[in-house]
Scaffold this active site. Structure first.
Site, PDB file in Angstrom:
ATOM      1  N   HIS A  46      34.513  35.220  33.048  1.00  0.00           N
ATOM      2  CA  HIS A  46      33.435  35.934  33.745  1.00  0.00           C
ATOM      3  C   HIS A  46      32.752  35.092  34.818  1.00  0.00           C
ATOM      4  O   HIS A  46      32.355  35.622  35.865  1.00  0.00           O
ATOM      5  CB  HIS A  46      32.424  36.467  32.726  1.00  0.00           C
ATOM      6  CG  HIS A  46      31.676  37.674  33.187  1.00  0.00           C
ATOM      7  ND1 HIS A  46      31.179  38.609  32.338  1.00  0.00           N
ATOM      8  CD2 HIS A  46      31.343  38.104  34.433  1.00  0.00           C
ATOM      9  CE1 HIS A  46      30.563  39.564  33.033  1.00  0.00           C
ATOM     10  NE2 HIS A  46      30.659  39.270  34.296  1.00  0.00           N
ATOM     11  N   TYR A  79      28.506  42.745  28.786  1.00  0.00           N
ATOM     12  CA  TYR A  79      27.892  44.054  29.051  1.00  0.00           C
ATOM     13  C   TYR A  79      27.528  44.767  27.740  1.00  0.00           C
ATOM     14  O   TYR A  79      26.736  45.717  27.752  1.00  0.00           O
ATOM     15  CB  TYR A  79      28.815  44.994  29.850  1.00  0.00           C
ATOM     16  CG  TYR A  79      29.286  44.509  31.193  1.00  0.00           C
ATOM     17  CD1 TYR A  79      28.747  43.382  31.822  1.00  0.00           C
ATOM     18  CD2 TYR A  79      30.290  45.210  31.863  1.00  0.00           C
ATOM     19  CE1 TYR A  79      29.235  42.966  33.050  1.00  0.00           C
ATOM     20  CE2 TYR A  79      30.762  44.789  33.098  1.00  0.00           C
ATOM     21  CZ  TYR A  79      30.237  43.669  33.682  1.00  0.00           C
ATOM     22  OH  TYR A  79      30.726  43.272  34.901  1.00  0.00           O
ATOM     23  N   LYS A  83      36.046  40.904  30.233  1.00  0.00           N
ATOM     24  CA  LYS A  83      35.824  39.522  30.708  1.00  0.00           C
ATOM     25  C   LYS A  83      35.334  38.641  29.583  1.00  0.00           C
ATOM     26  O   LYS A  83      34.488  39.075  28.781  1.00  0.00           O
ATOM     27  CB  LYS A  83      34.804  39.521  31.860  1.00  0.00           C
ATOM     28  CG  LYS A  83      35.116  40.551  32.916  1.00  0.00           C
ATOM     29  CD  LYS A  83      34.199  40.489  34.114  1.00  0.00           C
ATOM     30  CE  LYS A  83      34.364  41.755  34.943  1.00  0.00           C
ATOM     31  NZ  LYS A  83      33.620  42.915  34.423  1.00  0.00           N
ATOM     32  N   ASP A 119      36.205  48.956  34.242  1.00  0.00           N
ATOM     33  CA  ASP A 119      35.879  47.523  34.226  1.00  0.00           C
ATOM     34  C   ASP A 119      34.655  47.259  33.353  1.00  0.00           C
ATOM     35  O   ASP A 119      33.547  47.667  33.690  1.00  0.00           O
ATOM     36  CB  ASP A 119      35.585  47.059  35.659  1.00  0.00           C
ATOM     37  CG  ASP A 119      35.292  45.575  35.707  1.00  0.00           C
ATOM     38  OD1 ASP A 119      36.226  44.805  35.982  1.00  0.00           O
ATOM     39  OD2 ASP A 119      34.138  45.176  35.439  1.00  0.00           O
TER      40      ASP A 119
END
Ligand code: A2P
Length: 276
Positions: free
Chosen positions: A113, A58, A83, A53
């Site tokens: 997200h 990120y 996301k 994930d």
């Protein structure tokens, strides 16, 4: 191949669109792009994880892709989630960029997200991303029941996942029930409370009484409450520890003691406070 690989690999759940999601995944929130992410993902794949994930925000999709390629595990054996960063405009265009960074032709799951700009703002673009073949399944993250209801009312293709922080301390019963009623699988992020829940006395007592680790107890609680779970770790031995959750069961009594740790009052909301 270890025993772990075979057991974790087989543990999946059907999504409403017919695709299968592995019950256990590795989360890489807050893991820096580069060797730390590459190693964590490579170890997870070696240890039998088949679900990773990540997210555009990120900033480590590149390393996830690198680890996947280097692992030698076939692309179609690994479930990859990313996301959409909702501060960007176009979910389909951003999905295409994610695919380039990941070095894959599709992701298994693409989530909004968080509900920035309103619950339904990104959804037409998410459906387009799926139509274009960029994502096999589409869903949301950090959506409470009222936001899920809005998307469900507006959607041609309904979301199949809502990824939210769940743990015994964040046992959002009304949200879990609302998701289940909408045929939406709830995925638990930060199931260890980013590590803070591991030192709780009740968690430690239950763990000691059954000869398991506090992390395994918290993760097993998620499975028994019907959640898919994506713990994060950058340490090989912890990634291994977190995968050993399919060979024991928490008793009703232990589950009740853990349920009682809830601090959300069984809320139908996804977050205690928003960050956007
Ligand atoms: P690290 O990444 O240094 O291994 P969450 O999944 O709730 O976000 O929790 C992640 C945090 O918990 C990270 O700080 C991670 O540390 C730590 N952690 C993950 N698995 C374990 C484990 N099995 N034992 C102890 N700490 C763990």
């Amino acid at each position: 191949m270890t025993t772990t690989s075979r057991t974790t690999d087989a543990r999946t759940r059907a999504l409403a669109d017919g695709n299968q999601i592995p019950l256990l995944g590795l989360g890489v929130w807050q893991v820096p792009n580069g060797p730390t992410t590459v190693n964590a993902v490579r170890w997870a794949l070696e240890l039998g994880y088949r679900h990773i994930d990540t997210a555009q925000v990120y900033a480590n999709e590149e390393s996830v892709g690198r680890a996947l390629r280097e692992s030698g595990v076939a692309r179609d054996r690994v479930f990859i989630t990313t996301k959409f960063n909702p501060s960007r405009k176009d979910p389909a265009a951003e999905a295409e960029r994610s695919l380039q960074r990941l070095g894959v032709d599709y992701v298994d799951l693409y989530l909004v997200h968080w509900p920035q700009g309103g619950a339904t703002r990104a959804w037409p673009g998410m459906q387009r991303a799926q139509e274009l073949g960029y994502a096999r399944s589409i869903g949301v993250s950090n959506f409470g029941v009222s936001e899920l209801d809005q998307v469900l009312a507006a959607a041609t293709v309904p979301p199949v996942v809502d990824q939210v922080q769940f743990s015994p301390f964040e046992y959002r019963r009304a949200l879990l029930k609302g998701a289940q009623q909408g045929n939406i699988v709830a995925v638990a992020y930060s199931p260890l409370g980013t590590g803070h829940h591991l030192s709780n006395q009740t968690v430690q007592r239950v763990a000691a009484s059954i000869g398991r680790t506090p992390a395994q107890v918290l993760l097993r609680w998620c499975l028994q409450r019907g959640l898919v779970v994506i713990p994060k770790s950058t340490h090989r031995e912890r990634i291994a520890d977190n995968a050993q959750i399919f060979d024991f069961t928490l008793s009703d009594q232990d589950m009740a003691a853990l349920d009682a740790l809830d601090r959300t009052n069984g809320t139908d909301r996804a977050l205690e406070r928003t960050w956007w």
